[in-house]
Design a protein around this motif. Structure first.
Motif, PDB file in Angstrom:
ATOM      1  N   GLN A  77     -43.902 -21.516 -27.697  1.00  0.00           N
ATOM      2  CA  GLN A  77     -43.195 -20.612 -26.764  1.00  0.00           C
ATOM      3  C   GLN A  77     -42.043 -19.914 -27.488  1.00  0.00           C
ATOM      4  O   GLN A  77     -41.762 -18.733 -27.253  1.00  0.00           O
ATOM      5  CB  GLN A  77     -42.665 -21.400 -25.555  1.00  0.00           C
ATOM      6  N   ALA A  78     -41.367 -20.650 -28.405  1.00  0.00           N
ATOM      7  CA  ALA A  78     -40.260 -20.055 -29.169  1.00  0.00           C
ATOM      8  C   ALA A  78     -40.798 -18.954 -30.084  1.00  0.00           C
ATOM      9  O   ALA A  78     -40.189 -17.889 -30.230  1.00  0.00           O
ATOM     10  CB  ALA A  78     -39.554 -21.133 -29.987  1.00  0.00           C
ATOM     11  N   GLU A  79     -41.978 -19.225 -30.683  1.00  0.00           N
ATOM     12  CA  GLU A  79     -42.573 -18.213 -31.573  1.00  0.00           C
ATOM     13  C   GLU A  79     -42.883 -16.946 -30.787  1.00  0.00           C
ATOM     14  O   GLU A  79     -42.597 -15.841 -31.216  1.00  0.00           O
ATOM     15  CB  GLU A  79     -43.849 -18.779 -32.220  1.00  0.00           C
ATOM     16  N   LYS A  80     -43.458 -17.123 -29.607  1.00  0.00           N
ATOM     17  CA  LYS A  80     -43.828 -15.949 -28.783  1.00  0.00           C
ATOM     18  C   LYS A  80     -42.569 -15.164 -28.371  1.00  0.00           C
ATOM     19  O   LYS A  80     -42.571 -13.943 -28.353  1.00  0.00           O
ATOM     20  CB  LYS A  80     -44.593 -16.455 -27.555  1.00  0.00           C
ATOM     21  N   LEU A  81     -41.519 -15.914 -28.109  1.00  0.00           N
ATOM     22  CA  LEU A  81     -40.272 -15.273 -27.673  1.00  0.00           C
ATOM     23  C   LEU A  81     -39.566 -14.570 -28.833  1.00  0.00           C
ATOM     24  O   LEU A  81     -38.828 -13.603 -28.640  1.00  0.00           O
ATOM     25  CB  LEU A  81     -39.369 -16.377 -27.088  1.00  0.00           C
ATOM     26  N   GLY A  82     -39.774 -15.087 -30.045  1.00  0.00           N
ATOM     27  CA  GLY A  82     -39.127 -14.500 -31.216  1.00  0.00           C
ATOM     28  C   GLY A  82     -37.771 -15.109 -31.525  1.00  0.00           C
ATOM     29  O   GLY A  82     -36.900 -14.436 -32.079  1.00  0.00           O
ATOM     30  N   VAL A  83     -37.577 -16.387 -31.168  1.00  0.00           N
ATOM     31  CA  VAL A  83     -36.324 -17.070 -31.525  1.00  0.00           C
ATOM     32  C   VAL A  83     -36.632 -18.207 -32.503  1.00  0.00           C
ATOM     33  O   VAL A  83     -37.770 -18.667 -32.600  1.00  0.00           O
ATOM     34  CB  VAL A  83     -35.591 -17.663 -30.279  1.00  0.00           C
ATOM     35  N   THR A  84     -35.576 -18.655 -33.204  1.00  0.00           N
ATOM     36  CA  THR A  84     -35.726 -19.750 -34.162  1.00  0.00           C
ATOM     37  C   THR A  84     -35.108 -21.006 -33.571  1.00  0.00           C
ATOM     38  O   THR A  84     -33.964 -20.969 -33.093  1.00  0.00           O
ATOM     39  CB  THR A  84     -34.966 -19.402 -35.467  1.00  0.00           C
TER      40      THR A  84
END
Ligand code: FAQ
Length: 327
Positions: free
Chosen positions: A240-247
């Motif tokens: 979900q973090a990858e899809k959102l674009g956060v680290t």
């Protein structure tokens, strides 16, 4: 004649069989005192968490950036109050008294979740609480729908449905911010950095340091260990973090081909202990607000008690009056 010891053994054997068959224990059933105490402890802490948990997000209701966001946030915070009420009711089926549980909370004799002792600095925190905190709550609470104590398990079914809406609204809010300006994207990343580790701590201490787990799992109150649920949360959240674009702020986080799961770093357990003991960034503020709200609500409790007494007197008069007397 059955001796008291033999009767106790028979009760215990029936209880053990209920647990072994994965059937539910109900309020009318005999249960070991330690089982009852553990349930009251966990359910009360859970209820207190829902009520104190209204504060961090509630602080943003007056500052929500649009009518839509305000309406969503209002509904979410009201849901948390409802969850607290179902849970206090579940605790009452075990003989606990809600006023006594509240007294224990405001006198600092009972705990609530560590996560609600962190500040909500920007509106992105509202989104991250929905995504991480409600996401963690879902991982932890879906298995509680199969908890061995009937009223707790049934309360969890409805709570989990609402938590699922909470998690989605948080993620949707963050997706919107990530499609916005650089400043909004930076706000989201900053909130992720601040909430990640405290969210992992929500699942409790590591299994090696969790004194209640063995008995709670044997009684099937808890279905999975703290560490297993923490792992499930990480596995669910990384994509979900990858899809959102956060680290996610963990240099040790990586996919493990062999286990088919993510490896991740160790939370700062001394921080969890400090926050649980009352020394987190917002413990004093949260408790002060809870005490204040309790005092402000005294007139409502008095009015409700007076109304209930009046209704009872009316019912008694009606029961005593001859038929057709019209009282
Ligand atoms: N914070 O032996 P264990 C939500 C305590 S609701 C504070 O592992 P156990 C919804 C623990 O109580 C969030 N204390 O204990 C929402 C025990 O103390 P005691 C709450 C903690 O019970 C979203 C001691 O440490 N959820 O988020 C914490 O087997 C957004 C030793 O620990 C629940 O309550 C902690 N993080 O496992 C609302 C779920 N962790 O009593 C608003 C139900 C541990 O011996 C906005 N509860 N402690 O003095 C559970 O699943 C369990 O009780 C655990 C702890 C997993 C929390």
């Amino acid at each position: 004649m059955t001796t008291p010891d033999a009767a106790e053994e028979e009760h215990q054997a029936r209880f053990d069989a209920t647990i072994a068959r994965d059937q539910r224990v109900e309020p009318r059933d005999w249960m070991p005192e330690a089982y009852r105490r553990t349930l009251v402890r966990q359910i009360a802490q859970h209820a207190h968490s829902e009520i104190i948990g209204m504060q961090p997000e509630g602080a943003w209701i007056t500052r929500a950036p649009s009518l839509r966001r305000k309406a969503i946030l209002f509904a979410k915070v009201q849901d948390e109050a409802g969850h607290g009420l179902y849970l206090y009711s579940a605790a009452e089926t075990l003989g606990a008294d809600r006023a006594d549980l509240t007294a224990r909370l405001i006198e600092g004799r009972q705990k609530y979740s560590s996560i609600f002792n962190y500040p909500t600095v920007t509106f992105a925190d509202v989104g991250v609480i929905g995504w991480f905190v409600d996401g963690a709550a879902i991982c932890n609470q879906v298995p509680l729908c199969r908890s061995s104590y009937g009223p707790y398990a049934r309360a969890m079914v409805r709570i989990c449905k609402e938590e699922s809406f909470h998690q989605r609204q948080g993620y949707e809010l963050l997706l919107t911010m990530m499609r916005g300006t650089d400043a909004q994207r930076a706000m989201v990343q900053d909130a992720v950095d601040r909430w990640w580790w405290p969210s992992l701590m929500m699942f409790g201490p590591p299994d090696s340091d969790s004194p209640n787990s063995a008995a709670s799992m044997a009684w099937k109150i808890k279905r999975h260990s703290n560490d297993e649920l923490r792992r499930r949360f990480v596995d669910m959240t990384v994509p979900q973090a990858e899809k959102l674009g956060v680290t996610l702020p963990d240099p040790e986080l990586r996919w493990n081909e062999e286990s088919g799961r993510y490896d991740f770093g160790t939370p700062d357990w001394s921080e969890l202990q400090r926050v649980i003991k009352g020394d987190g960034p917002c413990n004093a503020e949260r408790m002060a607000r809870r005490r204040e709200a309790h005092a402000e609500g005294a007139w409502v409790r008095e009015a409700a008690t007076a109304h209930a007494a009046k209704q009872a007197r009316r019912r008694a008069r009606r029961a005593e009056a001859p038929e057709g007397a019209g009282v």
